[in-house]
Design a protein around this motif. Structure first.
Motif, short mmCIF file in Angstrom:
data_model
loop_
_atom_site.label_atom_id
_atom_site.label_comp_id
_atom_site.label_asym_id
_atom_site.label_seq_id
_atom_site.Cartn_x
_atom_site.Cartn_y
_atom_site.Cartn_z
N ILE A 2 0.92 -1.21 0.05
CA ILE A 2 0.13 -0.14 0.16
C ILE A 2 1.14 1.03 -0.03
O ILE A 2 1.79 1.37 0.84
N LEU A 3 0.53 2.26 -0.95
CA LEU A 3 1.47 3.41 -1.11
C LEU A 3 0.61 4.30 -0.23
O LEU A 3 -0.39 4.82 -0.39
N VAL A 4 1.52 5.19 0.57
CA VAL A 4 0.98 6.12 1.12
C VAL A 4 1.78 7.64 1.03
O VAL A 4 3.23 7.53 1.25
N THR A 5 1.06 8.30 0.39
CA THR A 5 1.92 9.53 -0.10
C THR A 5 1.92 10.67 0.99
O THR A 5 0.91 10.50 1.64
N GLY A 6 2.69 11.69 0.64
CA GLY A 6 2.62 12.93 1.81
C GLY A 6 2.80 12.35 3.24
O GLY A 6 2.11 12.64 4.17
N ALA A 7 3.68 11.34 3.27
CA ALA A 7 3.60 10.63 4.71
C ALA A 7 4.07 11.31 5.84
O ALA A 7 3.66 10.75 6.85
N ASN A 8 4.74 12.24 5.64
CA ASN A 8 4.95 12.97 6.75
C ASN A 8 3.90 13.96 7.34
O ASN A 8 3.99 14.45 8.50
N GLY A 9 2.76 14.16 6.66
CA GLY A 9 1.75 14.91 6.92
C GLY A 9 0.80 14.19 7.96
O GLY A 9 0.92 12.92 8.36
N GLY A 10 -0.04 14.79 8.37
CA GLY A 10 -1.16 14.40 9.40
C GLY A 10 -1.81 13.15 8.78
O GLY A 10 -1.95 12.34 9.33
N VAL A 11 -2.48 13.38 7.55
CA VAL A 11 -3.17 12.23 7.11
C VAL A 11 -2.07 10.98 6.67
O VAL A 11 -2.52 9.86 7.25
N GLY A 12 -1.10 11.25 6.29
CA GLY A 12 -0.30 10.08 5.82
C GLY A 12 0.33 9.35 7.01
O GLY A 12 0.20 8.08 6.91
N SER A 13 0.87 10.07 7.95
CA SER A 13 1.40 9.50 9.04
C SER A 13 0.50 8.77 9.90
O SER A 13 0.93 7.48 10.42
N ILE A 14 -0.83 9.03 9.92
CA ILE A 14 -1.83 8.08 10.70
C ILE A 14 -2.14 7.02 9.61
O ILE A 14 -2.48 5.99 10.40
N ALA A 15 -2.30 7.20 8.54
CA ALA A 15 -2.66 6.16 7.65
C ALA A 15 -1.51 4.99 7.84
O ALA A 15 -1.82 3.88 7.88
N ILE A 16 -0.36 5.26 7.77
CA ILE A 16 0.64 4.24 8.06
C ILE A 16 0.41 3.50 9.29
O ILE A 16 0.52 2.14 9.46
N ILE A 17 0.35 4.33 10.53
CA ILE A 17 -0.01 3.65 11.61
C ILE A 17 -1.19 2.43 11.68
O ILE A 17 -1.14 1.57 11.95
#
Length: 327
Positions: free
Chosen positions: A151-166
Motif C-alpha cells: 500500500i502506497l501512502v503519499t505525503g507520509a510525513n503529514g497528518g493524514v499520511g502518518s496516521i494512515a501508516i499507523i
C-alpha cells in the motif's frame, strides 16, 4: 470574555491575531462548548495565512477541529458536561471555529468523544486522522487484503499520511511511504512503514500506464503524484484520494481505469454523514496505537499556532500539531 484567533481582511490586508472575544459574538448554534484542545490541519494553515480561499466571511475564528465539554445545549442529543469532538462541517471556514476557548455550533455536527481517547489525544488525531481512517475504510471495503501487496501512502510525513501508516500497519498491510523528507525515514519506519520512496519518483510526469506495483494507495497530494499512483496501481486495485497539497489538477489518462479496472475513491471528511463519522472514530479507537500517536504529535499554545500555519503549508511540520487553547 475568552481568547480566540481571529482572521480579518480589509483595506490594510489579511491578518490573523489573538484577541479577546465576548461570548455574545459567538455564531448561531444550539450547543456551546468549552474548548479544551484544537489542532492544525493543512486547511487551517491556509486559513491562518490567507494563501487559499478557505475563509468565506470576515472576521472569523479559524480552526476546523475541537474537543471539549458542553456547557450549554438546547439540542436533544447533548447535555451539559458531555465530552464531544467536531471535525469539519464548514467550521473555521464560513462558521467561526475552534482555535478559541469557546465555540458555538450545531449539535448535529458533534460526535461523542470515544472513551479510549483524552481530549488531547482526539486532537492528535483530528480531521487528518479521521480522514486517514476514512481512506483506509475505503480500501478495506474495496476488498484489498494485506496479502494483495504493498500500500502506497503519499505525503507520509503529514497528518493524514502518518496516521494512515499507523493504521495500515496495525491491520497487517505492508506500507511504502512517499516523502520529500528522506531524513524522516527512521520516524516513518517507527510508525510502521516497511519502506520509503522519494516523492520525486511520483511528482515528475510519468507514463500513462506504468509497471503495476500498488495494491492500494492513500493519497493526500493530488496532481502528478496521484496520476502516477493511478498508473502504477495493480489490476482491480484502488486509490483513496483526500488532498491536494501538490495541486488540484489530475493529469491522468483513462488507461488505468479501463485496462486495469482500478477504482479512484474520493474521500470527503467535511460533510461526511454522522453514521460514517461514528464508524470512523470507532475504528480509530479500536486500531490506533496511542504510543505511536504521541511520538507523532507536537504541542503549541493558541498564539503560537499563528506561526505554525505557514510551516504546515511549506511541509515543515512532522505529523500532527495539537493546540492547547488555554495557554
Amino acid at each position: 470574555m475568552f481568547k480566540a484567533l481571529v482572521v480579518e481582511k480589509d483595506d490594510s490586508g489579511y491578518r490573523t491575531s489573538l484577541q479577546s472575544i465576548d461570548e455574545a459574538q459567538l455564531p448561531e448554534g444550539d450547543v456551546t462548548i468549552q474548548v479544551s484542545w484544537s489542532t492544525l490541519n493543512y486547511k487551517d494553515g491556509l486559513a491562518i495565512t490567507g494563501k487559499g480561499p478557505v475563509v468565506r466571511k470576515f472576521p472569523l475564528t479559524p480552526g476546523i477541529d475541537m474537543a471539549g465539554t458542553v456547557i450549554e445545549s438546547s439540542h436533544s442529543r447533548w447535555k451539559e458536561g458531555d465530552k464531544v469532538l467536531l471535525n469539519g462541517w464548514g467550521v473555521g471556514e464560513s462558521h467561526s471555529g475552534c482555535l478559541a476557548q469557546k465555540a458555538r455550533v450545531k449539535g448535529d455536527w458533534l460526535v461523542p468523544l470515544p472513551d479510549k481517547f483524552s481530549e488531547r489525544q482526539a486532537m492528535s488525531i483530528g480531521t487528518a486522522g479521521y480522514t486517514a481512517m476514512l481512506c483506509v475504510m475505503a480500501l478495506e471495503k474495496h476488498g484489498i487484503k494485506p496479502t494483495d501487496g504493498e500500500i502506497l501512502v503519499t505525503g507520509a510525513n503529514g497528518g493524514v499520511g502518518s496516521i494512515a501508516i499507523i493504521l495500515l500497519k496495525k491491520m497487517g498491510y505492508t506500507v511504502i511511504a512517499s516523502t520529500g523528507r528522506l531524513e524522516e525515514e527512521a520516524h516513518l519506519k517507527s510508525l510502521g512503514a516497511a519502506g520509503i520512496i522519494d516523492r520525486k519518483e511520483l511528482s515528475e510526469p510519468g507514463r500513462p500506464l506504468g509497471k503495476e506495483r500498488w495494491a492500494g494507495v492513500v493519497d493526500s497530494v493530488g496532481s502528478t503524484t496521484l496520476a502516477n499512483a493511478c498508473s502504477t496501481t495493480k489490476y482491480a486495485g484502488a486509490i483513496a484520494a483526500c488532498g491536494l497539497a501538490g495541486g488540484a489538477d489530475l493529469p491522468v489518462t483513462v488507461m488505468p481505469f479501463i485496462l486495469r479496472g482500478i477504482t479512484l475513491y474520493g474521500i470527503d471528511s467535511v460533510m461526511a454523514p454522522l453514521e460514517r463519522r461514528i464508524e470512523a472514530w470507532g475504528r480509530l479507537a479500536e486500531l490506533l496505537d496511542i504510543s505511536k500517536l504521541e511520538s507523532n504529535t507536537t504541542e503549541v499554545g493558541l498564539e503560537e499556532a499563528i506561526a505554525v500555519g505557514p510551516q504546515l503549508l511549506e511541509g515543515k511540520v512532522r505529523g500532527r500539531v495539537v493546540v492547547d487553547v488555554n495557554r
